[in-house]
Design a protein around this motif. Structure first.
Motif, PDB file in Angstrom:
ATOM      1  N   PRO A 120       0.840  -1.213   0.000  1.00  0.00           N
ATOM      2  CA  PRO A 120       0.000   0.000   0.000  1.00  0.00           C
ATOM      3  C   PRO A 120       0.868   1.253   0.000  1.00  0.00           C
ATOM      4  N   GLN A 121       0.433   2.256  -0.719  1.00  0.00           N
ATOM      5  CA  GLN A 121       1.113   3.549  -0.817  1.00  0.00           C
ATOM      6  C   GLN A 121       2.498   3.447  -1.436  1.00  0.00           C
ATOM      7  N   GLU A 122       2.765   2.372  -2.154  1.00  0.00           N
ATOM      8  CA  GLU A 122       3.965   2.205  -2.969  1.00  0.00           C
ATOM      9  C   GLU A 122       5.256   2.671  -2.293  1.00  0.00           C
ATOM     10  N   LYS A 123       5.799   1.850  -1.465  1.00  0.00           N
ATOM     11  CA  LYS A 123       7.086   2.141  -0.831  1.00  0.00           C
ATOM     12  C   LYS A 123       8.219   1.860  -1.806  1.00  0.00           C
ATOM     13  N   LYS A 124       9.218   2.729  -1.849  1.00  0.00           N
ATOM     14  CA  LYS A 124      10.360   2.535  -2.732  1.00  0.00           C
ATOM     15  C   LYS A 124      11.353   1.587  -2.086  1.00  0.00           C
ATOM     16  N   PHE A 125      11.739   0.546  -2.807  1.00  0.00           N
ATOM     17  CA  PHE A 125      12.738  -0.406  -2.316  1.00  0.00           C
ATOM     18  C   PHE A 125      14.079  -0.132  -2.989  1.00  0.00           C
TER      19      PHE A 125
END
Length: 278
Positions: free
Chosen positions: A184-189
């Motif tokens: 959710p909410q597109e975390k940057k890896f």
């Protein structure tokens, strides 16, 4: 203190048989971070068998084919931008043999060769890479809240990650972008998070890492998209963890044991206690 690397033996007739100090180096290359089980002390890494020009050609091909961006490659081999540029700007089989970038790049490619990793042969456009990794058409229960039940152990997800990055024509950067859409909410890896997770061993080692969850969701969506059946290991993992709502994400647990007991973990990550000497 940072670890130091023993000097490699350069090619015969090279202008230097011991690498010179290169002040542009940022950190030593770490086998445990980047390259799995191949140790820096492996004798196959102690003799440089490629000339400077050959190493430069490998770097150009690797970057131009989309393997990594220049900055990502510099980080992967542990050298600064200045050190990298000094080496790449030279021409000649022995020009640059005292640069850290020469030594570290040779080791980087040699380890990949020993691991059987094939270099990408064709650059794929960013849009095409993203399209190939698109699994948005598949919906999993709980994904809106980041609560998809996990039924692949950490070791199994690591195996899938290694295989995907080894065989796929897409870059690591594109793959990490795809993983960001799995939470959710597109975390940057980052590549560092990926390396950290991949360096662990054990069915529950790394289970608290968000990249573990994201990778599981991606591969499960990909499995459904491609219409593949569940593996025998997957079915066994479901049987082992179904009553718990999937593999827990709290990390590896600790246990108190009675005298004469020892905890034993099976391949699914379940722990039982056995009598015997501790």
């Amino acid at each position: 203190m940072p670890a130091t690397r023993k000097p490699l033996t350069a090619l015969p007739n090279a202008t230097n048989t011991k690498p010179k100090e290169d002040r542009g180096k940022k950190r030593p290359h770490s086998a445990t971070e980047e390259d799995g089980d191949i140790s820096d002390s492996d004798p196959r890494l102690q003799h440089i068998t490629d000339s400077c020009d050959v190493v430069r050609r490998k770097i150009h091909n690797f970057i131009n084919s989309g393997g990594m961006k220049v900055g990502e490659f510099q980080n992967a081999i542990g050298v600064s931008g200045n050190s990298y540029s000094r080496f790449m700007s030279q021409k000649g089989p022995h020009k640059g043999d005292g640069c850290d970038a020469y030594q570290e790049a040779f080791i980087f490619f040699k380890k990949r060769e020993l691991q059987g990793i094939k270099e990408p042969k064709k650059r794929v456009k960013k849009e095409d890479q993203d399209k190939k990794l698109d699994v948005s058409g598949v919906h999993l229960d709980g994904e809106e809240n980041g609560a998809v039940e996990i039924y692949d152990t950490c070791d199994e997800v690591r195996r899938k990650l290694a295989a995907h990055l080894r065989e796929s024509s897409v870059s690591q950067a594109a793959f990490l972008r795809a993983l960001s859409g799995m939470v959710p909410q597109e975390k940057k890896f980052t590549a560092g998070q990926l390396r950290s997770f991949q360096s662990k061993k054990g069915p529950l080692a790394g289970s608290s890492a968000e990249i573990y969850y994201a990778a599981y969701v991606f591969f499960e969506k990909l499995r459904v998209k491609e219409g593949k059946d569940k593996s025998k290991l997957r079915k066994g993992t479901e049987e082992a963890w179904a009553r718990d709502g999937g593999i827990p994400r709290e990390g590896e647990p600790s246990f108190w044991c009675r005298d004469g007991e020892a905890p034993v973990q099976d391949k699914y990550g379940r722990v039982s206690f056995q009598r015997g000497s501790r």
